[in-house]
Design a protein around this motif. Structure first.
Motif, PDB file in Angstrom:
ATOM      1  N   ALA A  82       0.825  -1.221  -0.185  1.00 33.70           N
ATOM      2  CA  ALA A  82       0.003   0.005   0.233  1.00 33.70           C
ATOM      3  C   ALA A  82       0.945   1.279  -0.089  1.00 33.70           C
ATOM      4  O   ALA A  82       0.527   2.323  -0.657  1.00 33.70           O
ATOM      5  N   SER A  83       1.708   1.061   0.674  1.00 31.03           N
ATOM      6  CA  SER A  83       2.756   2.365   1.008  1.00 31.03           C
ATOM      7  C   SER A  83       3.614   2.539  -0.537  1.00 31.03           C
ATOM      8  O   SER A  83       3.930   3.704  -0.921  1.00 31.03           O
ATOM      9  N   LEU A  84       3.870   1.537  -1.424  1.00 28.31           N
ATOM     10  CA  LEU A  84       4.288   1.565  -2.474  1.00 28.31           C
ATOM     11  C   LEU A  84       3.390   2.336  -3.599  1.00 28.31           C
ATOM     12  O   LEU A  84       3.743   3.239  -4.460  1.00 28.31           O
ATOM     13  N   GLN A  85       2.065   1.895  -3.447  1.00 29.67           N
ATOM     14  CA  GLN A  85       1.114   2.640  -4.222  1.00 29.67           C
ATOM     15  C   GLN A  85       0.985   4.127  -3.889  1.00 29.67           C
ATOM     16  O   GLN A  85       0.693   4.957  -4.731  1.00 29.67           O
ATOM     17  N   HIS A  86       1.297   4.542  -2.556  1.00 25.77           N
ATOM     18  CA  HIS A  86       1.298   6.009  -2.114  1.00 25.77           C
ATOM     19  C   HIS A  86       2.392   6.519  -2.982  1.00 25.77           C
ATOM     20  O   HIS A  86       2.241   7.828  -3.150  1.00 25.77           O
ATOM     21  N   ALA A  87       3.471   6.125  -3.055  1.00 28.40           N
ATOM     22  CA  ALA A  87       4.721   6.721  -3.785  1.00 28.40           C
ATOM     23  C   ALA A  87       4.182   6.833  -5.216  1.00 28.40           C
ATOM     24  O   ALA A  87       4.320   8.211  -5.697  1.00 28.40           O
ATOM     25  N   ALA A 131      10.189   3.104 -12.287  1.00 32.27           N
ATOM     26  CA  ALA A 131       9.916   1.670 -12.662  1.00 32.27           C
ATOM     27  C   ALA A 131      11.316   0.878 -12.628  1.00 32.27           C
ATOM     28  O   ALA A 131      11.445  -0.136 -12.034  1.00 32.27           O
ATOM     29  N   ALA A 132      12.346   1.426 -13.502  1.00 32.21           N
ATOM     30  CA  ALA A 132      13.673   0.868 -13.487  1.00 32.21           C
ATOM     31  C   ALA A 132      14.453   0.327 -12.159  1.00 32.21           C
ATOM     32  O   ALA A 132      14.875  -0.644 -12.026  1.00 32.21           O
ATOM     33  N   TYR A 133      14.299   1.421 -11.244  1.00 31.85           N
ATOM     34  CA  TYR A 133      14.752   1.208 -10.017  1.00 31.85           C
ATOM     35  C   TYR A 133      14.127   0.313  -9.130  1.00 31.85           C
ATOM     36  O   TYR A 133      14.783  -0.594  -8.502  1.00 31.85           O
ATOM     37  N   LEU A 134      12.796   0.232  -9.165  1.00 30.81           N
ATOM     38  CA  LEU A 134      12.013  -0.602  -8.434  1.00 30.81           C
ATOM     39  C   LEU A 134      12.407  -2.122  -9.059  1.00 30.81           C
ATOM     40  O   LEU A 134      12.261  -3.253  -7.957  1.00 30.81           O
ATOM     41  N   ALA A 191       3.393  -5.613  -8.996  1.00 30.23           N
ATOM     42  CA  ALA A 191       3.179  -5.636 -10.367  1.00 30.23           C
ATOM     43  C   ALA A 191       2.132  -4.535 -10.690  1.00 30.23           C
ATOM     44  O   ALA A 191       2.438  -3.794 -11.735  1.00 30.23           O
ATOM     45  N   ARG A 192       1.046  -4.379 -10.033  1.00 24.20           N
ATOM     46  CA  ARG A 192      -0.052  -3.626 -10.187  1.00 24.20           C
ATOM     47  C   ARG A 192       0.255  -2.067  -9.966  1.00 24.20           C
ATOM     48  O   ARG A 192       0.198  -1.181 -10.772  1.00 24.20           O
ATOM     49  N   SER A 193       1.272  -1.745  -9.001  1.00 23.43           N
ATOM     50  CA  SER A 193       1.910  -0.349  -8.806  1.00 23.43           C
ATOM     51  C   SER A 193       2.904  -0.046  -9.877  1.00 23.43           C
ATOM     52  O   SER A 193       2.668   1.056 -10.358  1.00 23.43           O
ATOM     53  N   VAL A 194       3.615  -1.032 -10.309  1.00 17.05           N
ATOM     54  CA  VAL A 194       4.358  -0.610 -11.632  1.00 17.05           C
ATOM     55  C   VAL A 194       3.874  -0.477 -12.897  1.00 17.05           C
ATOM     56  O   VAL A 194       4.170   0.552 -13.570  1.00 17.05           O
ATOM     57  N   ASP A 195       2.595  -1.280 -12.875  1.00 20.06           N
ATOM     58  CA  ASP A 195       1.826  -1.027 -13.964  1.00 20.06           C
ATOM     59  C   ASP A 195       0.856   0.398 -14.041  1.00 20.06           C
ATOM     60  O   ASP A 195       1.061   1.302 -14.909  1.00 20.06           O
ATOM     61  N   ALA A 196       0.656   0.758 -12.731  1.00 18.01           N
ATOM     62  CA  ALA A 196      -0.046   2.135 -12.796  1.00 18.01           C
ATOM     63  C   ALA A 196       1.188   3.211 -13.154  1.00 18.01           C
ATOM     64  O   ALA A 196       0.838   4.309 -13.575  1.00 18.01           O
TER      65      ALA A 196
END
Length: 538
Positions: free
Chosen positions: A477-482, A490-493, A509-514
């Motif tokens: 959830a915190s990743l999505q906040h970011a 995305a490359a760093y993640l 994967a959902r956060s990276v897609d967003a």
């Protein structure tokens, strides 16, 4: 008088310095007829010293005249002097040709003697003698005419009480010297600038230009050189004092923005920068600073348009090419970004951000061997910045060296003890962590971020703390906040070892897609012609 002037005119290219023969035109140094290995920057350094006679030449003058447009430190000059001495066979402890003048610069031990451009042969032939006599006769006539003209001019000058000598160039003012040192972007020079701005304020308390300059130099201590954040608070107070004195002073508002910027107060910083631009739309440095924060907030198109809408010479805006490179990389143009990063790394060896950006770019693209080599080179240059050691730690984790990773994290923490992330990562790397500690720390950082402090990337610290506390759902959830706050890398993640345990999760994967969808939206806002120009091969 005329004879002396004529001799000086003949001495433009060849000099005698003790037992050395220095030919400026051929870029050659000889001793007893044997050439010495003085070339490149070493010869250019010697050339400038020779042209100054036996006066002391300061570091800043040498940097401007020998290294420009590259920006280097005094240490770079010192190392080049050492190489020059080696080539000449000189000893710095008992110099014969070149001596150090403590606290000032360098000076030739004896005054170089100018020589005629072409020395006569030992036994000239009758033809060469006649030619030489003819040249001397012609030169004599020219000299007589010149002397007559000079005599007539001096008679008029004497009647008008005008000195014959050419006036010496004006010396830079205290504030000009301070601004020059501050512009270099190197710690020692920033400290020198602070001393000069202080002197200016002692001489004239309330001088707005000095207040603004000192404010910016204090902020640079925090942003660039690992000083604690209270220096940015002092910078804010100085900028506010300048604004009270002159409310429409654009540079004062820019300095206020910078003081907020260096403490992660993005919205307050942007307010200062945008106010400064409203007062002075031609302030390209301020525009680039605002562009940087647009980038941090994920407004990539706005950032790129601001960086490419400068009114003056783009070369005068420090870090501009690094900022453009970073945006192009996020928009999906790594080759265009790489060219800019590589050039900046080569051209500005003492620039903190050039030394960070190039190895970080390589790391983000999975080129870890190259990243390590670039990082090692940056550290050999003397760059000590927390971000370099954070990168060193992640590289050590990827190669399976936990001891080296911990040492690097601790070094980053020592360099920036006021920052939260290095301390967090050092603690996590050191061993078992109390989940309650990790949760409490994550909660505190999240509250600060939700209150408007910090950058979107600061949410990544919350991610790793939530994971360390054993709450994976909260970490995702915190990743999505970011991402929602504007994080766009995305490359760093994908490459960082910090998120290895989360990478297989669907929520990751959902956060990276967003994130990628939002980058695509930003890409669509950039004019195609601009992208084509910025990504075209040189």
């Amino acid at each position: 008088m005329c004879t002396a002037a004529a001799s000086e005119g003949l001495s433009a290219v060849r000099y005698r310095l003790d037992d050395l023969l220095i030919d400026l035109e051929r870029q050659r140094v000889e001793r007893d007829g044997a050439p010495l290995g003085v070339a490149g920057l070493s010869f250019q350094l010697l050339r400038h010293l020779v042209e100054q006679g036996d006066r002391v030449v300061g570091f800043d003058e040498l940097i401007q005249r020998v290294w420009a447009p590259a920006v280097v430190s005094e240490e770079t000059v010192t190392q080049r002097v050492k190489l020059l001495r080696q080539a000449l066979g000189d000893d710095g402890r008992s110099p014969r040709y070149l001596r150090s003048v403590r606290g000032q610069g360098y000076q030739l031990c004896t005054r170089p003697q100018p020589l005629p451009a072409t020395e006569p042969a030992t036994s000239p032939t009758p033809i060469s003698q006649r030619s030489r006599l003819m040249r001397m006769a012609v030169a004599g006539v020219v000299l007589l005419v010149a002397c007559a003209g000079l005599w007539a001019w001096k008679q008029h000058a004497g009647r008008s009480h005008i000195p014959v000598a050419t006036p010496a160039p004006a010396q830079p003012s205290l504030l000009q010297r301070a601004a020059y040192y501050a512009s270099i972007g190197q710690r020692d020079n920033n400290e020198r600038a602070i001393g000069l701005f202080d002197q200016a304020l002692q001489a004239q308390p309330g001088n707005v230009e000095a207040l603004v300059g000192l404010s910016r130099a204090y902020s640079a201590r925090v942003c660039l050189f690992n000083f604690p954040p209270e220096w940015a608070a002092r910078a804010q107070a100085l900028a506010e004092q300048a604004i009270r004195a002159q409310p429409a002073h654009a540079s004062a508002h820019a300095a206020l923005g910078y003081s907020h910027d260096c403490r992660g107060r993005i919205d307050d910083a942007l307010a200062g920068y945008e106010r400064a631009l409203a007062l002075d739309p031609a302030a390209d440095g301020t525009r680039a600073s605002a562009a940087y924060l647009y980038d941090r907030k994920g407004l990539l198109a706005q950032a790129l348009l601001a960086n490419t809408s400068l009114r003056g010479d783009p070369a005068r805006v420090r870090y501009l090419q690094l900022q453009i490179a970073g945006i192009l990389d996020l928009l999906g143009y790594p080759q265009a970004a790489e060219a800019r990063y590589r050039q900046s790394f080569a051209l500005y060896p003492d620039n903190v951000f050039s030394n960070i950006a190039w190895p970080r770019f390589l790391f983000r693209h999975g080129r870890t061997t190259e990243a390590q080599a670039a990082l090692d080179q940056a550290m050999r240059r003397g760059t000590e910045h927390a971000d370099l050691f954070l990168l060193a730690a992640e590289l050590a984790q990827l190669r399976g060296d936990p001891a080296a990773a911990l040492a690097a994290y601790r070094r980053a923490e020592a360099l920036r003890p006021q920052a939260s992330l290095p301390a967090t990562l050092a603690r996590l790397q050191a061993g078992p962590v109390d989940p309650a500690w990790a949760k409490a720390r994550a909660d505190r950082i999240a509250r600060d971020l939700e209150g408007g402090a910090g950058y979107p990337s600061d949410w990544l610290e919350v991610v790793v703390l939530r994971e360390a506390a054993g709450d994976r759902a909260a970490a995702l959830a915190s990743l999505q906040h970011a991402v929602d706050a504007g994080y766009r890398d995305a490359a760093y993640l994908r490459v960082s070892p910090l998120f290895r345990t989360l990478a297989a999760e669907p929520g990751f994967a959902r956060s990276v897609d967003a994130l990628n969808q939002r980058v695509a939206l930003e890409h669509g806002k950039v004019p195609g012609a601009l992208l084509e120009r910025l990504t075209a091969s040189p």
